[in-house]
Design a protein around this motif. Structure first.
Motif, PDB file in Angstrom:
ATOM      1  N   LEU A 139       0.835  -1.209   0.000  1.00  0.00           N
ATOM      2  CA  LEU A 139       0.000   0.000   0.000  1.00  0.00           C
ATOM      3  C   LEU A 139       0.865   1.252   0.000  1.00  0.00           C
ATOM      4  O   LEU A 139       0.595   2.201  -0.752  1.00  0.00           O
ATOM      5  N   ILE A 140       1.911   1.254   0.817  1.00  0.00           N
ATOM      6  CA  ILE A 140       2.816   2.406   0.852  1.00  0.00           C
ATOM      7  C   ILE A 140       3.476   2.607  -0.507  1.00  0.00           C
ATOM      8  O   ILE A 140       3.586   3.735  -1.006  1.00  0.00           O
ATOM      9  N   ARG A 141       3.902   1.506  -1.130  1.00  0.00           N
ATOM     10  CA  ARG A 141       4.555   1.623  -2.449  1.00  0.00           C
ATOM     11  C   ARG A 141       3.580   2.132  -3.500  1.00  0.00           C
ATOM     12  O   ARG A 141       3.963   2.929  -4.371  1.00  0.00           O
ATOM     13  N   ALA A 142       2.323   1.693  -3.413  1.00  0.00           N
ATOM     14  CA  ALA A 142       1.316   2.189  -4.352  1.00  0.00           C
ATOM     15  C   ALA A 142       1.129   3.696  -4.193  1.00  0.00           C
ATOM     16  O   ALA A 142       0.986   4.431  -5.181  1.00  0.00           O
ATOM     17  N   LYS A 143       1.160   4.175  -2.958  1.00  0.00           N
ATOM     18  CA  LYS A 143       1.054   5.617  -2.715  1.00  0.00           C
ATOM     19  C   LYS A 143       2.263   6.354  -3.297  1.00  0.00           C
ATOM     20  O   LYS A 143       2.128   7.442  -3.867  1.00  0.00           O
ATOM     21  N   GLN A 144       3.441   5.757  -3.140  1.00  0.00           N
ATOM     22  CA  GLN A 144       4.649   6.385  -3.686  1.00  0.00           C
ATOM     23  C   GLN A 144       4.580   6.489  -5.203  1.00  0.00           C
ATOM     24  O   GLN A 144       4.962   7.514  -5.781  1.00  0.00           O
ATOM     25  N   LEU A 145       4.112   5.427  -5.857  1.00  0.00           N
ATOM     26  CA  LEU A 145       4.013   5.450  -7.319  1.00  0.00           C
ATOM     27  C   LEU A 145       2.953   6.453  -7.778  1.00  0.00           C
ATOM     28  O   LEU A 145       3.114   7.106  -8.816  1.00  0.00           O
ATOM     29  N   LEU A 146       1.872   6.586  -7.008  1.00  0.00           N
ATOM     30  CA  LEU A 146       0.868   7.605  -7.320  1.00  0.00           C
ATOM     31  C   LEU A 146       1.474   8.995  -7.174  1.00  0.00           C
ATOM     32  O   LEU A 146       1.208   9.893  -7.973  1.00  0.00           O
ATOM     33  N   PHE A 147       2.318   9.165  -6.151  1.00  0.00           N
ATOM     34  CA  PHE A 147       2.997  10.445  -5.953  1.00  0.00           C
ATOM     35  C   PHE A 147       3.836  10.816  -7.182  1.00  0.00           C
ATOM     36  O   PHE A 147       3.851  11.970  -7.614  1.00  0.00           O
ATOM     37  N   ILE A 148       4.540   9.818  -7.742  1.00  0.00           N
ATOM     38  CA  ILE A 148       5.350  10.068  -8.930  1.00  0.00           C
ATOM     39  C   ILE A 148       4.474  10.489 -10.100  1.00  0.00           C
ATOM     40  O   ILE A 148       4.818  11.400 -10.874  1.00  0.00           O
ATOM     41  N   ASP A 149       3.318   9.846 -10.266  1.00  0.00           N
ATOM     42  CA  ASP A 149       2.403  10.228 -11.349  1.00  0.00           C
ATOM     43  C   ASP A 149       1.952  11.681 -11.191  1.00  0.00           C
ATOM     44  O   ASP A 149       1.921  12.442 -12.158  1.00  0.00           O
ATOM     45  N   VAL A 150       1.611  12.049  -9.963  1.00  0.00           N
ATOM     46  CA  VAL A 150       1.174  13.428  -9.700  1.00  0.00           C
ATOM     47  C   VAL A 150       2.335  14.397  -9.918  1.00  0.00           C
ATOM     48  O   VAL A 150       2.171  15.468 -10.514  1.00  0.00           O
ATOM     49  N   SER A 151       3.523  14.015  -9.450  1.00  0.00           N
ATOM     50  CA  SER A 151       4.706  14.870  -9.605  1.00  0.00           C
ATOM     51  C   SER A 151       5.024  15.112 -11.081  1.00  0.00           C
ATOM     52  O   SER A 151       5.286  16.246 -11.501  1.00  0.00           O
ATOM     53  N   ASP A 152       4.980  14.045 -11.882  1.00  0.00           N
ATOM     54  CA  ASP A 152       5.251  14.184 -13.322  1.00  0.00           C
ATOM     55  C   ASP A 152       4.228  15.103 -13.981  1.00  0.00           C
ATOM     56  O   ASP A 152       4.584  15.978 -14.779  1.00  0.00           O
ATOM     57  N   ALA A 153       2.952  14.894 -13.652  1.00  0.00           N
ATOM     58  CA  ALA A 153       1.902  15.736 -14.240  1.00  0.00           C
ATOM     59  C   ALA A 153       2.067  17.185 -13.798  1.00  0.00           C
ATOM     60  O   ALA A 153       1.882  18.115 -14.599  1.00  0.00           O
ATOM     61  N   PHE A 154       2.411  17.384 -12.537  1.00  0.00           N
ATOM     62  CA  PHE A 154       2.599  18.745 -12.014  1.00  0.00           C
ATOM     63  C   PHE A 154       3.706  19.476 -12.764  1.00  0.00           C
ATOM     64  O   PHE A 154       3.527  20.607 -13.230  1.00  0.00           O
ATOM     65  N   TYR A 155       4.866  18.831 -12.899  1.00  0.00           N
ATOM     66  CA  TYR A 155       6.002  19.507 -13.533  1.00  0.00           C
ATOM     67  C   TYR A 155       5.825  19.639 -15.040  1.00  0.00           C
ATOM     68  O   TYR A 155       6.342  20.595 -15.636  1.00  0.00           O
ATOM     69  N   LEU A 156       5.108  18.717 -15.655  1.00  0.00           N
ATOM     70  CA  LEU A 156       4.811  18.882 -17.075  1.00  0.00           C
ATOM     71  C   LEU A 156       3.892  20.080 -17.283  1.00  0.00           C
ATOM     72  O   LEU A 156       4.087  20.876 -18.206  1.00  0.00           O
ATOM     73  N   TYR A 157       2.878  20.203 -16.421  1.00  0.00           N
ATOM     74  CA  TYR A 157       1.977  21.358 -16.509  1.00  0.00           C
ATOM     75  C   TYR A 157       2.746  22.659 -16.275  1.00  0.00           C
ATOM     76  O   TYR A 157       2.564  23.649 -16.982  1.00  0.00           O
TER      77      TYR A 157
END
Length: 305
Positions: A10-28
């Protein structure tokens, strides 16, 4: 062990979701800055057009110079519209990931200068959630071998009864106890097969743990190398951008003094545009690589996510 495995997953799934959000944030963020850079270039083209029209009226410039500049102007506007569409699509992705509308974002960047040695990051590999989860999965699989071996053991059962009323010869006995021992004499081959299967699964889980750990080490090394390369590129692009700004300013001054032609100024402006957008892109890649390295080391938990 299985509970710990699921918690770490569960913690790792949250970390991978964080990366998805981080990538989208910096691309935007990158697309937004790219739009702003193209708008600045558009303004520079407008200024060039106004200057050329004035000089053409005075007979100091040819009309073809204004025509070529106008072509570059509309090419830039086409690129601007394309970048706006990419910015809007990325904003929609970010809104989907965070589950709420995105009106604005912070423009601050994490300042990254010099990275510690890679060994410092590699020392954290055993604390990565997916590594811990695979280790616990191996423990679970090993325990199931013990469970399968229990099929060879006899089972012991005790049953007790308490009677309110009895008739016949047992009328004066109001309780009894039965002690049963069941020896699995004819289930040996079936149990042996279950044990061998459990042992194979335990070996598979052990090998999977080794693979996950080695992949985690490789992941950290790759992310570290990428971030180091991005930092060097960022510094080089920053110097190139500063030089391009200075060159464009000098070209403008020389053009007013008839030392260079309009093509030289346009070339300098295009070089400034490409360098500025390249700087924006490498800064974005650097920020994304920074967070990717943090996640690769498992440097996040429920308190920080």
């Amino acid at each position: 062990a299985e509970k710990k495995q699921r918690q770490q997953e569960l913690i790792r799934a949250k970390q991978l979701l964080f990366i998805d959000v981080s990538d989208a944030f910096y691309l935007y963020k990158s697309y937004s800055e790219d739009v702003a850079a193209l708008e600045e270039i558009d303004k520079a083209f407008d200024d060039r057009m106004a200057e050329l029209k004035r000089r053409t009226g005075l007979g100091r410039s040819k009309r073809s110079e204004a025509s070529s500049t106008e072509s570059k102007l509309y090419q830039n506007r086409a690129a601007l519209e394309d970048m706006k569409s990419q910015r809007d699509v990325t904003r929609e992705l970010l809104e989907f990931l965070v589950g709420q509308p995105v009106v604005s974002i912070k423009k601050e960047d994490i300042v990254i200068e010099v990275l510690p040695a890679v060994d410092e990051y590699l020392s954290t590999v055993d604390a990565r959630p997916d590594v811990i989860a695979s280790k616990e999965a191996a423990t679970v699989a090993q325990k199931k071998v013990v469970i399968a071996r229990a099929g060879f053991w006899p089972t012991v059962n005790v049953e007790g009864n308490n009677y309110i009323k009895r008739v016949g010869s047992a009328s004066d006995v109001d309780w009894d106890v039965t002690f049963n021992v069941n020896v699995p004499l004819f289930n040996g081959t079936q149990t042996w097969g279950a044990v061998k299967e459990a042992q194979a699964l335990a070996q598979e889980a052990k090998l999977n743990y080794s693979r996950v750990k080695r992949q985690a080490i490789l992941d950290i090394q790759n992310k570290y190398t990428q971030l180091n390369a991005n930092l060097r590129q960022r510094d080089a692009y920053q110097k190139a951008y500063d030089a391009a700004v200075n060159d464009y300013q000098l070209q403008q001054g020389d053009y007013k003094n008839n030392l260079v032609n309009n093509l030289d100024v346009l070339t300098s402006l295009e070089d400034l545009q490409l360098t500025h957008r390249g700087l924006i892109d490498i800064k974005t890649q650097t920020q994304r690589a920074y967070w990717a390295l943090r996640i690769a080391t498992g440097d996040f938990n429920d308190d920080t996510l």
